[in-house]
Motif scaffolding. Structure first.
Motif, PDB file in Angstrom:
ATOM      1  N   GLY A 310       0.697  -1.224  -0.101  1.00 26.35           N
ATOM      2  CA  GLY A 310       0.075  -0.329  -0.055  1.00 26.35           C
ATOM      3  C   GLY A 310       0.754   0.890   0.029  1.00 26.35           C
ATOM      4  O   GLY A 310       0.371   2.339  -0.601  1.00 26.35           O
ATOM      5  N   LEU A 311       1.449   0.924   0.535  1.00 30.06           N
ATOM      6  CA  LEU A 311       2.767   2.014   0.824  1.00 30.06           C
ATOM      7  C   LEU A 311       3.386   2.667  -0.706  1.00 30.06           C
ATOM      8  O   LEU A 311       3.544   3.579  -1.324  1.00 30.06           O
ATOM      9  N   GLY A 312       3.964   1.075  -1.411  1.00 31.48           N
ATOM     10  CA  GLY A 312       4.024   1.234  -2.620  1.00 31.48           C
ATOM     11  C   GLY A 312       3.561   2.764  -3.890  1.00 31.48           C
ATOM     12  O   GLY A 312       3.529   3.219  -4.932  1.00 31.48           O
ATOM     13  N   ARG A 313       1.902   1.792  -3.487  1.00 32.78           N
ATOM     14  CA  ARG A 313       0.647   2.286  -4.037  1.00 32.78           C
ATOM     15  C   ARG A 313       0.673   4.035  -4.411  1.00 32.78           C
ATOM     16  O   ARG A 313       0.383   4.471  -4.648  1.00 32.78           O
ATOM     17  N   VAL A 314       0.839   4.322  -2.774  1.00 30.94           N
ATOM     18  CA  VAL A 314       0.737   6.292  -2.399  1.00 30.94           C
ATOM     19  C   VAL A 314       2.197   6.594  -3.117  1.00 30.94           C
ATOM     20  O   VAL A 314       1.977   7.760  -3.906  1.00 30.94           O
ATOM     21  N   GLN A 315       3.495   5.435  -3.563  1.00 31.08           N
ATOM     22  CA  GLN A 315       4.492   6.843  -3.917  1.00 31.08           C
ATOM     23  C   GLN A 315       4.067   6.616  -5.288  1.00 31.08           C
ATOM     24  O   GLN A 315       4.570   6.868  -6.524  1.00 31.08           O
TER      25      GLN A 315
END
Length: 720
Positions: A310-315
């Protein structure tokens, strides 16, 4: 002949199972493994197998164990053995009929068929079970049976008769005053409506469930959390992400009340996803970070991977493609593609999307094996990502192919949605007719309930009149006698406690007060050469007196049952790690070496007063510091034994004699009185530990330690 056949068949079955060394005591088995509540199914099964190997069971006891072990085999997914065990139970019940156990036999048969996806057979057995439970008026099992009929009906095909059975499940749960069962019926109702594409009705069911839960005397936070979570999930299907965000946030608050770290972490992920949909990237990133921390704490790999991805999706939304690929790649490594395939595929598409901007070859290599021409959001997005990646490679032919796939799948999905909406409208009309049936059924149940209540009132009134007639005279004569006996008992207890307290206080205060008196007189007559040292000695004696008085007061509170505990449910491993950290400086500053071994699982829970547990450990640590030779050792081991937590607190030499050992928990008892006073001990530490342990429904025992000193064993119940 039937009896002989049944016993022979059961004996042959018992020979099939591996031998176990568990106790074959029926009373212990029935008490240790109740039908309701959490349990270790494998241990319960082994105990049952040992019992079935015995020939001393009565027919009723054998019926009980055959049913219970069949249920445990189903729960352990050992379906072949469960089938054989149910055949044995059926044969035994033919020889020894019992309506209640026949109902439970059909219930387990239905459960087995349901798990094997044989919906029709499951319905047949659950309906048969409901007939037997109706005869025995077992409302709890009758509610279970109708709820499972609804599940089986809905699993087989979109048959709206399932709603009738949900209505009956609620009715019988209410008769049994069983809040968890009533709540489970609401859950099933909402799930079935959602399965049928009736999102409006599913939403209405969840809202009714929420209203019903809030009307309960003490609403259960876990149930409220699950209901808000289900409500939010429906809002996600509607595309109302702000309402979904509010629902998941409410669910998180209730999980936090009971400190359920697993669901707290999952709720934070769902909250973050709604922020993503609302394009609030900063809030989404913070929520994913919280989810990551919670799942790291409990070591839940799937949800941890979900949060990191999910943190990757934010990036990815910020167009930071290298960082996005890094995070999502880390998350994918933690998600099992076999057990969490949908989650894995979703994040794999996001991973390929991030890679396609910087390394299209790797994106194509990662995503192509998983691409299928199915009209789902995931595969449509996968086709778009593959088209973009091939375009980045200047392979326009392949890019066009995948773009064509995406367009075709989107059209197919749109057509499916149109057909689904048409089917939902048709089913809505059918559901209106079904609602009329349900309303008629509900009216009949309400009338039946009213008549039953009236009959109960009349019967209760008659019983009360008769009881009053026969008991009035008897109660009149006993009333004064009971009051006098109670007053005498209370008075005797108060006198005994007072005498004991006075004796304890006078015994212990005499020596330190005498020392203080002599030192004060010496100071008055200038007989002291070092006044500062004398003042320090007097201060030390006063501190000892203060500690002694506080300990005696606390014991007096425990004796009079006025010592209250602030009980809370906590993860046992985390709590005992805190306790060990708290005593470490105390022990190590006294030239003692502390070794610890906490073998508790992360899932073990304990209901306790954390402050009182710290008090117990501090008292035990001071006891070891006071009475162990320096340098020395202290060892603390904590482990689970069945449903109990067992803590061994060992110290090194010197030990105590066999004569002194059983008296160490007596108030003010010391093996060496003068040495104990010099060390600052009040002689009440172990007594207080024992009282506090008993208030936690536990036990404290003493024995000789292998280290040469004393072993103190605390046994506390775990929250199972």
């Amino acid at each position: 002949m039937k009896n002989l056949f049944a016993l022979t068949f059961a004996a042959q079955l018992c020979a099939l199972w591996p031998s176990v060394s568990h106790s074959a005591d029926f009373a212990s088995y029935a008490q240790q493994f109740p039908l309701k509540g959490k349990k270790d199914f494998r241990t319960a099964l082994e105990e049952g197998e040992a019992l079935l190997a015995e020939s001393t069971l009565t027919p009723e006891q054998r019926t009980f164990v055959l049913h219970r072990t069949a249920l445990h085999l189903v729960r352990l997914d050992d379906y072949d053995r469960a089938q054989i065990r149910l055949d044995a139970l059926e044969s035994h019940l033919n020889a020894h009929p019992d309506d209640s156990m026949l109902g439970k036999y059909h219930w387990v048969r239905g459960d087995l068929a349901y798990r094997l996806s044989d919906s029709q057979t499951a319905q047949t057995h659950f309906l048969k079970a409901s007939e037997f439970f109706s005869r025995t008026q077992d409302w709890r099992m009758l509610s279970h049976a109708h709820r499972m009929v609804a599940n089986a009906v809905a699993k087989g095909s979109p048959d709206l008769n399932a709603i009738e059975h949900i209505t009956l499940a609620k009715h019988y749960a209410e008769l049994d005053n069983n809040i968890p069962l009533h709540n489970a019926a609401f859950d099933t109702e909402a799930r079935i409506y959602k399965l049928f594409g009736q999102l409006d009705r599913a939403l209405e069911s969840r809202q009714d469930q929420l209203t019903w839960l809030k009307k309960q005397a003490t609403p259960d936070p876990a149930m409220l959390s699950a209901t808000y979570y289900g409500l939010a999930d429906i809002f996600v299907d509607f595309g109302d992400h702000q309402a979904a965000l509010d629902g998941f946030s409410q669910s998180y608050r209730f999980d936090a009340q009971v400190n359920d770290r697993l669901y707290m972490g999952q709720n934070q992920i769902r909250i973050a996803e709604q922020y993503l949909q609302l394009n609030d990237l900063d809030a989404a990133e913070k929520a994913f970070e919280r989810a990551k921390a919670l799942n790291e704490e409990i070591n839940h790999k799937r949800n941890l991977g979900w949060a990191i991805a999910g943190l990757g999706r934010v990036q990815l939304a910020k167009a930071d493609y290298p960082q996005a690929a890094n995070f999502i790649g880390q998350g994918l490594a933690l998600i099992n593609p076999d057990t969490s395939r949908a989650l894995y595929l979703n994040n794999l598409v996001w991973y390929a999307s991030a890679l396609s901007h910087q390394n299209p070859d790797q994106a194509i290599e990662q995503l192509t094996p998983y691409f299928t021409a199915s009209a789902t959001d995931t595969m449509i997005e996968a086709a778009k990502v593959l088209a973009f990646a091939h375009q980045q490679q200047q392979n326009f032919k392949a890019a066009l192919t995948y773009q064509t796939h995406a367009t075709a799948l989107l059209k197919q999905q749109t057509e499916q949605s149109r057909l689904t909406r048409l089917a939902a409208k048709k089913r809505d009309a059918e559901l209106n007719l079904e609602t009329l049936k349900v309303n008629q059924l509900q009216s009949g149940l309400d009338e039946q309930k009213r008549q039953s209540r009236m009959q109960s009132v009349v019967l209760a009134a008659a019983i009360i009149v008769l009881l009053n007639f026969f008991l009035m005279f008897y109660l009149y004569h006993l009333k004064k006698r009971k009051v006098m006996e109670k007053e005498a008992t209370v008075l005797n207890q108060a006198l005994t406690l007072k005498q004991q307290l006075l004796a304890d206080v006078s015994h212990e205060l005499r020596t330190p007060l005498t020392v203080l008196k002599l030192n004060i007189e010496a100071l008055q007559h200038n007989l002291i050469t070092d006044p500062d040292a004398t003042y320090q000695l007097m201060q030390s004696r006063l501190s000892m007196l203060n500690t002694l008085i506080a300990d005696i007061y606390e014991l007096a509170q425990a004796d009079t049952h006025s010592l209250q505990l602030d009980l809370q449910t906590r993860p046992a491993r985390v709590l005992f790690d805190e306790l060990l950290s708290g005593i470490k400086p105390l022990i190590e500053q006294d030239d003692l070496t502390l070794t610890t071994d906490n073998r508790l699982a992360d899932t073990d829970l304990i209901v306790c007063d954390s402050n009182r547990m710290h008090q117990i450990f501090n008292n035990l640590a001071r006891n070891s510091c006071h009475y162990s030779n320096k340098p020395g050792r202290v060892s603390v081991t904590i482990a689970r034994q069945e449903s109990l937590l067992v803590c061994h607190f060992d110290d090194s030499s010197p030990g105590v004699s066999d004569e002194d050992l059983p008296r160490l928990t007596e108030r003010l008892y010391r093996c060496d009185k003068s040495r104990s006073r010099d060390l600052g001990g009040s002689g009440l530490g172990l007594s207080i530990c024992q009282k506090l342990t008993e208030l936690h429904q536990g036990t404290l025992s003493l024995s000789h330690s292998e280290l040469g000193g004393l072993r103190v064993t605390l046994t506390l119940p775990l929250n199972t």
